[in-house]
Design an enzyme around this catalytic site. Structure first.
Site, PDB file in Angstrom:
ATOM      1  CG  HIS A  41      -1.403  -2.949   1.108  1.00 59.39           C
ATOM      2  ND1 HIS A  41      -2.513  -2.183   0.849  1.00 59.39           N
ATOM      3  CD2 HIS A  41      -1.320  -3.062   2.455  1.00 59.39           C
ATOM      4  CE1 HIS A  41      -3.095  -1.853   2.005  1.00 59.39           C
ATOM      5  NE2 HIS A  41      -2.387  -2.364   2.990  1.00 59.39           N
ATOM      6  CG  LEU A 188      -1.060   5.452  -2.279  1.00 55.17           C
ATOM      7  CD1 LEU A 188      -0.864   4.353  -3.323  1.00 55.17           C
ATOM      8  CD2 LEU A 188      -2.085   6.466  -2.767  1.00 55.17           C
TER       9      LEU A 188
END
Ligand code: PAF
Length: 284
Positions: A41, A188
């Site tokens: 992110h 991830l």
């Protein structure tokens, strides 16, 4: 210490801040998330910061994109930590609405995209992409950014969003950010938090097996054989169930013939290990 990062919870506050930046001539970038942030992110936030002076990040665990037997309740929530990470990454505003702000009493409209939503995760998770398309349309209209960044890890989602933005004439540039990976290649994901110590090394095999498959496709081996071998390799590696391993056209995810690939393609996979469902994809 980075300056404190404002968190707003209403569309009115979000719009007021974005309008002020606009009046000052600043470009606005947007990174929609469901929180439980990780380096993936944060890399999207950095990408947005390269393209805009101001960056808004939304945190909303969207109930409508989870199936009845999926992990909505278990999905990790860590807002205070998320806000700290976003402040360090240089974001300018967090939009963290509650469910009643996003789906007020009487809410009755959905956005459903045909075609690109139908195979792969669309088949494995009925209703998922209508939930995604509806919330992303709302978020884009609420924020009104110049540019919005989404991870390539959710490759089919990225194509769904590109399609809906074109079809609904939403004036925003959509940018895909490369997948951030652990050392063994595992993409991830907030859901990696579910993996046990025994499951974690098995999870890394998903990317290794896709890399092998992509290499074979690049050297001209036929799609059908490469897909079947990858499914077998995942099962042998310890995945309990494989939803799919498929090679598809890179843009619209159309099915390819069984022979060697002739145009840009993507290999995409979803597989379960214990109670965790993992997805990954690579360009071919
Ligand atoms: O990718 C996600 O985290 C979500 O699907 C998104 C785009 C924030 C919509 O809820």
């Amino acid at each position: 210490m980075p300056p404190p990062l404002p968190v707003v919870r209403t569309v009115a506050e979000l719009r007021a801040q974005v309008a002020a930046w606009r009046r000052a001539g600043e470009r606005v970038g947007f990174v929609p998330t469901m929180g439980a942030l990780h380096e993936g992110h944060l890399s999207l936030v950095r990408l947005a910061l390269e393209r805009a002076q101001r960056v808004v990040v939304s945190i909303f665990v969207n109930p409508t994109q989870f199936g009845p037997n999926e992990d909505f309740d278990a999905y990790p929530r860590a807002e205070a930590r998320d806000v700290e990470l976003l402040a360090q990454a240089g974001a300018h505003l967090v939009f963290a609405p509650g469910a009643a702000e996003m789906y007020p009493e009487g809410f009755s409209t959905t956005v459903s995209v045909a075609g690109v939503t139908e195979p792969l995760d669309g088949a494995a998770r009925p209703g998922h992409f209508t939930g995604v398309a509806t919330v992303v349309t709302k978020l884009l209209l609420q924020c009104g950014p110049d540019v919005a960044v989404f991870g390539e890890k959710d490759y089919q989602q990225l194509q769904v969003i590109r399609r809906l933005v074109r079809d609904l004439d939403i004036p925003v540039e959509i940018v895909g950010g490369p997948t951030a990976r652990a050392q063994d290649g595992l993409a991830l994901s907030s859901r990696n938090a579910y993996l046990s110590a025994q499951e974690r090394p098995v999870a890394g095999q998903l990317n290794a097996i896709l890399r092998t498959a992509a290499g074979r496709l690049r050297s001209g081996e036929p799609v059908a054989a490469v897909e079947a071998d990858a499914v077998r390799a995942l099962t042998e590696a310890g995945f309990r169930k494989v939803d799919y391993v498929e090679v598809r056209a890179a843009g619209d995810l159309a099915r390819l013939g069984p022979g060697p690939i002739e145009a840009p393609a993507r290999i995409l996979a979803a597989a379960h290990i214990g109670r965790t469902r993992l997805i990954d994809n690579l360009a071919v």
